[in-house]
Enzyme design. Structure first.
Site, PDB file in Angstrom:
ATOM      1  N   GLU A 129       0.843  -1.200   0.000  1.00 61.89           N
ATOM      2  CA  GLU A 129       0.000   0.000   0.000  1.00 61.89           C
ATOM      3  C   GLU A 129       0.880   1.252   0.000  1.00 61.89           C
ATOM      4  O   GLU A 129       1.899   1.316   0.686  1.00 61.89           O
ATOM      5  CB  GLU A 129      -0.882  -0.022   1.250  1.00 61.89           C
ATOM      6  CG  GLU A 129      -1.793   1.184   1.413  1.00 61.89           C
ATOM      7  CD  GLU A 129      -2.565   1.158   2.724  1.00 61.89           C
ATOM      8  OE1 GLU A 129      -3.594   1.843   2.807  1.00 61.89           O
ATOM      9  OE2 GLU A 129      -2.132   0.453   3.673  1.00 61.89           O
ATOM     10  N   LYS A 189      -9.799   2.457  -2.115  1.00 62.17           N
ATOM     11  CA  LYS A 189      -9.982   1.887  -0.777  1.00 62.17           C
ATOM     12  C   LYS A 189     -11.345   2.274  -0.204  1.00 62.17           C
ATOM     13  O   LYS A 189     -11.682   3.447  -0.107  1.00 62.17           O
ATOM     14  CB  LYS A 189      -8.855   2.378   0.129  1.00 62.17           C
ATOM     15  CG  LYS A 189      -8.794   1.716   1.497  1.00 62.17           C
ATOM     16  CD  LYS A 189      -7.566   2.238   2.253  1.00 62.17           C
ATOM     17  CE  LYS A 189      -7.365   1.540   3.580  1.00 62.17           C
ATOM     18  NZ  LYS A 189      -6.165   2.100   4.280  1.00 62.17           N
ATOM     19  N   CYS A 226      -5.547  -3.053   2.767  1.00 64.07           N
ATOM     20  CA  CYS A 226      -5.240  -2.920   4.196  1.00 64.07           C
ATOM     21  C   CYS A 226      -6.473  -3.007   5.105  1.00 64.07           C
ATOM     22  O   CYS A 226      -6.964  -4.098   5.384  1.00 64.07           O
ATOM     23  CB  CYS A 226      -4.458  -1.624   4.420  1.00 64.07           C
ATOM     24  SG  CYS A 226      -3.504  -1.617   5.973  1.00 64.07           S
TER      25      CYS A 226
END
Length: 263
Positions: free
Chosen positions: A43, A109, A143
């Site tokens: 990331e 995300k 994540c």
């Protein structure tokens, strides 16, 4: 049955130094000698997990995307990882999926890490991206998304084709919560009967937060196929579609899953 070859790069990152990070990853990627089809970076691989979105954002025709495109063509492999992208006045933590022919896909995300203020500097995405390579389907996530099982949940019915085969997370997940990282990667693999891959960073970031890496590959029964902690590593793994199909045929748990819709 088809085989899919991944190269997973667990690395320390230079804090907010794009040039140093791109130079470092160039060396690591060019050094790959094994046959590979998908190269995975962590990331925010070109900056580290910074909240200075306005300062470090690029566009989709910016230097980092151009770098990814050049290397993908040179290595004849998909290159993927997330970076900060500005679009329409909004800033996204965007996972970019770059094909060797220059075509791009991306995933923004969905779950922003409010504990670190990510929700104050970025806009959340609202669409999943499932990429396709050689008949394999890969669900791309970032994540903190790992903590939200509904967002990853396999939605295929008993009568339909499988929604995806691999669940892939790129991350900057801190060492303090590495037990959660390892546990949740295993849980996502078991509950979705899929291969799950997590690629994390190592080392201290600019906020003095330590990262242990703990990058993993987990099989559809929860078996650990790869795990590396604290060290930089470039790991190559070949996943077998036959293993996945045999597991799903033998243990047909997905057909008993609850029906639901993500709004």
């Amino acid at each position: 049955m088809s085989t899919l070859h991944f190269s997973l790069i667990q690395s320390s990152l230079f804090w907010e130094d794009k040039g140093a990070n791109l130079d470092m990853f160039t060396q690591k990627i060019k050094a790959i000698q094994q046959p590979t089809e998908i190269i995975v970076l962590p990331e925010m691989f070109n900056t580290g997990f910074t909240m200075q979105s306005e300062k470090f954002a690029e566009t989709m025709d910016g230097p980092t995307i151009n770098w990814m495109t050049r290397l993908a063509a040179e290595k004849r492999a998909v290159i993927t990882g997330s970076l900060i992208i500005e679009e329409g006045g909004n800033y996204f933590n965007r996972l970019v999926w770059v094909l060797p022919n220059g075509q791009l896909g991306y995933y923004d995300k969905r779950h922003l890490f409010a504990f670190a203020g990510e929700d104050q500097h970025f806009t959340a995405g609202n669409k999943r991206l499932i990429a396709s390579v050689k008949g394999w389907k890969i669900n791309l996530q970032i994540c903190y998304d790992l903590r939200f099982p509904v967002w990853a949940r396999h939605q295929a019915s008993a009568e339909s084709e499988s929604e995806y085969d691999v669940l892939l997370y790129v991350a900057n997940w801190p060492e303090k919560r590495n037990h959660a990282w390892k546990t949740l990667l295993t849980a996502r693999a078991i509950e979705n009967q899929c291969f799950t891959i997590g690629v994390n960073r190592v080392g201290l970031d600019g906020n003095n937060i330590a990262h242990s890496g703990d990058s993993m590959v987990v099989g559809p029964l929860g078996e650990i196929l790869y795990h590396c902690a604290y060290e930089e590593d470039v790991f190559h793994i070949s996943l077998q579609k036959e293993e996945l199909n045999n597991t799903r045929d033998r243990f047909q748990f997905l057909k008993d899953a609850d029906d639901f819709t993500i709004l």
